[in-house]
Design a protein around this motif. Structure first.
Motif, mmCIF file in Angstrom:
data_model
loop_
_atom_site.group_PDB
_atom_site.id
_atom_site.type_symbol
_atom_site.label_atom_id
_atom_site.label_comp_id
_atom_site.label_asym_id
_atom_site.label_seq_id
_atom_site.Cartn_x
_atom_site.Cartn_y
_atom_site.Cartn_z
ATOM 1 N N MET A 1 5.250 11.289 -1.684
ATOM 2 C CA MET A 1 5.444 10.853 -0.302
ATOM 3 C C MET A 1 4.127 10.418 0.326
ATOM 4 S SD MET A 1 7.933 13.972 0.738
ATOM 5 C CE MET A 1 7.130 14.989 -0.511
ATOM 6 N N SER A 2 4.207 9.357 1.117
ATOM 7 C CA SER A 2 3.107 8.942 1.968
ATOM 8 C C SER A 2 3.530 9.186 3.414
ATOM 9 C CB SER A 2 2.760 7.472 1.736
ATOM 10 O OG SER A 2 3.788 6.633 2.227
ATOM 11 N N LYS A 3 2.788 8.644 4.349
ATOM 12 C CA LYS A 3 3.106 8.851 5.753
ATOM 13 C C LYS A 3 4.458 8.277 6.138
ATOM 14 C CE LYS A 3 1.282 7.940 10.397
ATOM 15 N NZ LYS A 3 0.190 7.306 11.190
ATOM 16 N N ASP A 4 4.828 7.124 5.569
ATOM 17 C CA ASP A 4 6.054 6.449 5.996
ATOM 18 C C ASP A 4 6.938 5.964 4.851
ATOM 19 O OD1 ASP A 4 4.427 4.481 5.047
ATOM 20 O OD2 ASP A 4 4.291 3.353 6.931
ATOM 21 N N SER A 5 6.668 6.402 3.617
ATOM 22 C CA SER A 5 7.512 5.993 2.489
ATOM 23 C C SER A 5 7.475 7.049 1.395
ATOM 24 C CB SER A 5 7.051 4.636 1.942
ATOM 25 O OG SER A 5 5.692 4.673 1.566
ATOM 26 N N MET A 6 8.369 6.914 0.430
ATOM 27 C CA MET A 6 8.429 7.836 -0.692
ATOM 28 C C MET A 6 8.953 7.114 -1.922
ATOM 29 S SD MET A 6 11.909 8.497 -1.345
ATOM 30 C CE MET A 6 11.929 10.146 -2.008
ATOM 31 N N CYS A 7 8.639 7.687 -3.100
ATOM 32 C CA CYS A 7 9.185 7.172 -4.348
ATOM 33 C C CYS A 7 9.435 8.331 -5.286
ATOM 34 C CB CYS A 7 8.265 6.126 -4.978
ATOM 35 S SG CYS A 7 6.755 6.770 -5.698
ATOM 36 N N PRO B 1 0.826 -1.213 0.000
ATOM 37 C CA PRO B 1 0.000 0.000 0.000
ATOM 38 C C PRO B 1 0.858 1.259 0.000
ATOM 39 C CG PRO B 1 0.002 -1.036 2.162
ATOM 40 C CD PRO B 1 0.693 -1.986 1.245
ATOM 41 N N PHE B 2 0.485 2.213 -0.819
ATOM 42 C CA PHE B 2 1.188 3.494 -0.883
ATOM 43 C C PHE B 2 0.150 4.576 -1.127
ATOM 44 C CE2 PHE B 2 3.454 6.863 -3.257
ATOM 45 C CZ PHE B 2 4.408 7.199 -2.304
ATOM 46 N N HIS B 3 -0.051 5.449 -0.162
ATOM 47 C CA HIS B 3 -1.057 6.505 -0.259
ATOM 48 C C HIS B 3 -0.330 7.844 -0.391
ATOM 49 C CE1 HIS B 3 -3.972 3.454 0.953
ATOM 50 N NE2 HIS B 3 -3.199 3.172 1.981
#
Length: 443
Positions: A431-437, A413-415
């Protein structure tokens, strides 16, 4: 369009370097520096506690890390990785930190805005500024880096102090024509410093020169909640002011009078503008992960835009509850395109709708109605193209030629809730709450 793998990050602290070569992001107390093109790790640093803020120096050679709980700032060099600097604010505490334009001085703000301290990395000298006003946008460097404007509160009155950034000499101090100053901002051409009243005072904006001369003022209305957001156009021709009466007023930089007031109505009737609505539907073919996750997974849905031709179009609006504190109401988001031809706005009580205004022709251009509340918008720094995130696994684009929905391919999951452009206009950081791409728009 190519997407990188997901990288773990915390606190949304992800920044491209000013020269565009590097990408910095944090994971708890670790700071990672990657090459923007190859995404290889260039260097990695470990701080003494969780990092709450990062900021690049203007020449991209240094990067600071704010550790507010520890009342400490740690500074690292990407060219000489063995070099480091530690700044300790001590018992006064620390609530903010930033670079000066020269990239060799650091400004720290103590708790309760008791003072601002200027730390020199060149000669290790320390300077203090007293009486800063406790507001979010009370400190602004002029774009050429020569002067600093600071909002002050003394004897229940508002003042502006001007400092020379080369020596930090205090050269000007004058009282402002405000009762409760809420913010200040230099025009991009550095000619004008604008200040505005807080939301509970009159709807008032005042304009000053660097030497303190009042160039003009604008009073919108009185006896009601006033200004919520203010932004200059990149050309300095216009100042957009968003307010609680659901309007954006566009002021010109010659007479400081209203050119036009854009109204955010809950019903749209104009036949000449284009209204896009995001439509979600279930995918015809599901992936294995979708079946396991169930219908609540964002991967279970696919989305597209449809053009609404029927009029009037109803815009969903959240009702205002007077019994709740800090109601979400009024124009909270304003952003000009890089060429100043378009203005994007969002009303906080209409969180799924983006209004695009044609500044050149002074008309409403397009309306985008999203399926979910808009979390972040950002204009391409090169062309009039808007990127949008709505805390799902899609990134959306608008330009004068149309709208586009792009699914972000990822295993888990990536929001995407925040978006930033690279200075080239060819790379996006999501960026999401706890990850990025990282998204590369051209292969």
């Amino acid at each position: 369009m190519n997407f990188s793998q997901l990288f773990k990050q915390t606190n949304g602290q992800c920044e491209f370097s000013p020269d565009g070569r590097l990408l910095a992001y944090t994971n708890s107390q670790r700071l990672f520096i990657r090459d923007v093109q190859s995404l290889q790790v260039v260097c990695q640093f470990t701080c003494i506690d969780a990092i709450e803020k990062i900021e690049w120096a203007s020449d991209s050679t240094y990067i600071l890390c704010g550790l507010f709980k520890r009342r400490v700032v740690q500074v690292w060099s990407v060219e000489e990785t063995t070099w480091t600097c530690k700044i300790d604010e001590g018992s006064l505490g620390l609530i903010d930190v930033s670079w000066s334009p020269d990239g060799r001085h650091i400004l720290t703000t103590a708790k309760f805005h008791l003072r601002i301290t200027i730390w020199s990395l060149v000669n290790k000298s320390v300077s203090y500024i007293k009486y800063p006003k406790a507001i979010k946008t009370g400190l602004a460097f002029r774009n050429d880096g020569k002067y600093l404007a600071l909002a002050e509160r003394r004897d229940c009155k508002d003042y502006i102090s001007i400092f020379v950034c080369s020596t930090w000499q205090h050269i000007k101090h004058y009282e402002t024509d405000t009762r409760d100053l809420a913010g200040l901002a230099w025009s991009p051409d550095d000619r004008v410093l604008c200040v505005w009243e807080s939301l509970t005072e009159d709807y008032k904006v005042v304009f000053y020169s660097v030497d303190g001369r009042c160039l003009g003022s604008y009073l919108g209305y009185q006896m009601a909640l006033g200004i919520k957001s203010v932004t200059w156009s990149p050309t300095s021709q216009f100042l957009a002011v968003g307010s609680y009466d659901q309007k954006v007023r566009l002021l010109n930089s010659i007479t400081w009078k209203t050119i036009i007031a854009y109204d955010h109505s809950s019903s749209v009737t104009g036949l000449e503008l284009v209204v896009y609505r995001e439509v979600e539907k279930k995918k015809a073919k599901l992936k294995t992960n979708d079946v396991l996750a169930g219908s609540t997974s964002p991967h279970f849905l696919q989305t597209k835009y449809e053009v609404l031709e029927d009029r009037p179009v109803a815009i969903a609006s959240n009702p205002l509850d007077p019994n709740k504190p800090n109601p979400r109401h009024g124009i909270g988001t304003l952003s000009f395109s890089s060429d100043s031809c378009f203005l994007a706005s969002i009303s906080d009580n209409m969180p799924t709708t983006i209004w695009i205004w044609d500044v050149k022709n002074l008309v409403m251009s397009d309306i985008l109605i999203q399926a979910h509340p808009v979390k972040s918008i950002a204009w391409d720094p090169i062309q009039a193209r808007l990127a949008i995130c709505c805390s799902n696994n899609y990134v959306y684009f608008w330009s004068s030629s149309g709208c586009l929905c792009v699914e972000i391919p990822c295993e888990g999951p990536f929001h995407a809730s925040s978006v930033k452009w690279h200075s080239s206009g060819e790379i996006l950081m999501l960026m999401s709450k706890d990850s990025m791409c990282v998204c590369y728009l051209s292969s």
